[in-house]
Design a protein around this motif. Structure first.
Motif, PDB file in Angstrom:
ATOM      1  N   GLY A   1      -7.878  -6.456  -0.143  1.00 44.12           N
ATOM      2  CA  GLY A   1      -8.514  -5.499   0.342  1.00 44.12           C
ATOM      3  C   GLY A   1      -9.204  -5.871   1.751  1.00 44.12           C
ATOM      4  N   LYS A   2      -9.842  -6.757   1.834  1.00 44.82           N
ATOM      5  CA  LYS A   2     -10.765  -7.213   2.881  1.00 44.82           C
ATOM      6  C   LYS A   2      -9.811  -7.438   4.166  1.00 44.82           C
TER       7      LYS A   2
ATOM      8  N   GLU B   1      -7.051  -3.141  10.435  1.00 41.69           N
ATOM      9  CA  GLU B   1      -6.724  -1.626  10.702  1.00 41.69           C
ATOM     10  C   GLU B   1      -6.825  -1.201  12.319  1.00 41.69           C
TER      11      GLU B   1
ATOM     12  N   HIS C   1      -6.603  -6.113   4.494  1.00 40.57           N
ATOM     13  CA  HIS C   1      -5.978  -4.886   4.834  1.00 40.57           C
ATOM     14  C   HIS C   1      -6.915  -4.006   5.760  1.00 40.57           C
ATOM     15  N   ASP C   2      -8.260  -4.038   5.396  1.00 40.47           N
ATOM     16  CA  ASP C   2      -9.130  -3.254   6.240  1.00 40.47           C
ATOM     17  C   ASP C   2      -9.552  -3.653   7.365  1.00 40.47           C
ATOM     18  N   ALA C   3      -9.656  -5.048   7.514  1.00 39.93           N
ATOM     19  CA  ALA C   3      -9.774  -5.792   8.689  1.00 39.93           C
ATOM     20  C   ALA C   3      -8.822  -5.628   9.882  1.00 39.93           C
TER      21      ALA C   3
ATOM     22  N   ARG D   1      -3.221  -1.351  13.921  1.00 39.90           N
ATOM     23  CA  ARG D   1      -2.166  -0.516  13.233  1.00 39.90           C
ATOM     24  C   ARG D   1      -1.456   0.503  14.194  1.00 39.90           C
TER      25      ARG D   1
ATOM     26  N   ARG E   1      -5.907  -4.405  -4.327  1.00 35.47           N
ATOM     27  CA  ARG E   1      -7.160  -4.788  -3.300  1.00 35.47           C
ATOM     28  C   ARG E   1      -8.148  -5.443  -3.829  1.00 35.47           C
TER      29      ARG E   1
ATOM     30  N   GLU F   1      -4.635   0.101  -5.415  1.00 33.60           N
ATOM     31  CA  GLU F   1      -6.174  -0.087  -5.160  1.00 33.60           C
ATOM     32  C   GLU F   1      -6.542  -1.069  -6.239  1.00 33.60           C
TER      33      GLU F   1
ATOM     34  N   SER G   1       0.746  -1.133   0.029  1.00 33.40           N
ATOM     35  CA  SER G   1       0.119   0.088  -0.178  1.00 33.40           C
ATOM     36  C   SER G   1       0.870   1.305   0.033  1.00 33.40           C
TER      37      SER G   1
END
Length: 247
Positions: free
Chosen positions: A235-236, A242, A238-240, A245, A227, A224, A217
């Motif tokens: 993407g899923k 968060e 990476h977001d989960a 971090r 992802r 993008e 990223s």
């Protein structure tokens, strides 16, 4: 993450990249995720790229990686436990240490540690395969950018930074090949109801991949797009991750 030093605190030595400084390297990100996952009391000690070797030596952290000719590759992360003075200098070993130190908190390892170690090695053989893509937007610190570009060229056996870059149609070919390569890692999510490999709860297997995703990223203009690959698993995940971090 704590901001002041206490008698029971983890000092986390991470690579200072970019301007402003931000974490980007994959293995330090594995440790940052693990520290936050375990709700550890830690403070980041930023180390400029040219200072890593001396910093690691000063901490008494032996090298854990080597170049093909046997030359030691001094890199980060390293953690130092201020309560015991213990120094751990490998991202996987750091995770094992944290799971033992904070044993009463959610576990990083829910199965055999040996299985995770093999998984770590497998993932670390897949994600670097897009290496020539990473140079274009690598977040150097301006003060040492030219010095480090010269050092990276020396390590790669090339004469100029341009030789470590690829663009245009040739870059698209490499991106397409990288998508195929990452498909090998995407197979681990085939029987998961996601977003994590094991379903709804994260563990260190997800962090191993998550460290690489954070790196991608930061260095790939195609992030993008990535992802969305393989049904959007990257993407899923990476977001989960968060919530882990931190800063």
């Amino acid at each position: 993450m704590a901001s002041t030093t206490s008698s029971d605190q983890i000092l986390f030595f991470d690579i200072a990249l970019g301007q402003p400084i931000r974490p980007a390297a994959p293995n330090p990100w594995k440790s940052r995720y693990a520290l936050n996952f375990k709700r550890a009391n830690f403070v980041t000690k930023w180390v400029d790229l040219p200072d890593i070797t001396q910093t690691r030596k000063s901490l008494g952290a032996d090298p854990v990686r080597f170049f093909a000719d046997g030359e030691p590759f001094y890199t980060l992360p390293v953690v130092q436990d201020t309560s015991t003075g213990e120094v751990v200098g490998d991202s996987f070993d750091i995770a094992v240490y944290l799971d033992k130190k904070y044993s009463g908190r959610p576990k990083l390892f829910n199965h055999s540690i040996g299985l995770y170690k093999a998984f770590n090695a497998h993932i670390d053989s897949i994600f670097p395969s897009g290496g020539i893509l990473f140079s274009q937007c690598f977040p150097f610190t301006p003060a040492n950018e030219e010095q480090m570009k010269a050092e990276f060229c020396r390590r790669a056996g090339v004469k100029s930074w341009d030789q470590l870059n690829v663009s245009g149609e040739e870059r698209r070919k490499v991106v397409t090949a990288y998508e195929v390569s990452l498909g090998e890692a995407a197979k681990y999510f085939q029987f998961s109801d996601g977003p994590f490999i094991g379903g709804k709860e994260a563990d260190y297997a997800d962090i191993i991949i998550g460290g690489w995703l954070m790196f991608l990223s930061q260095v790939l203009p195609e992030w993008e797009e990535i992802r969305t690959w393989h049904g959007g698993v990257w993407g899923k995940l990476h977001d989960a991750l968060e919530p882990y971090r931190g800063t």
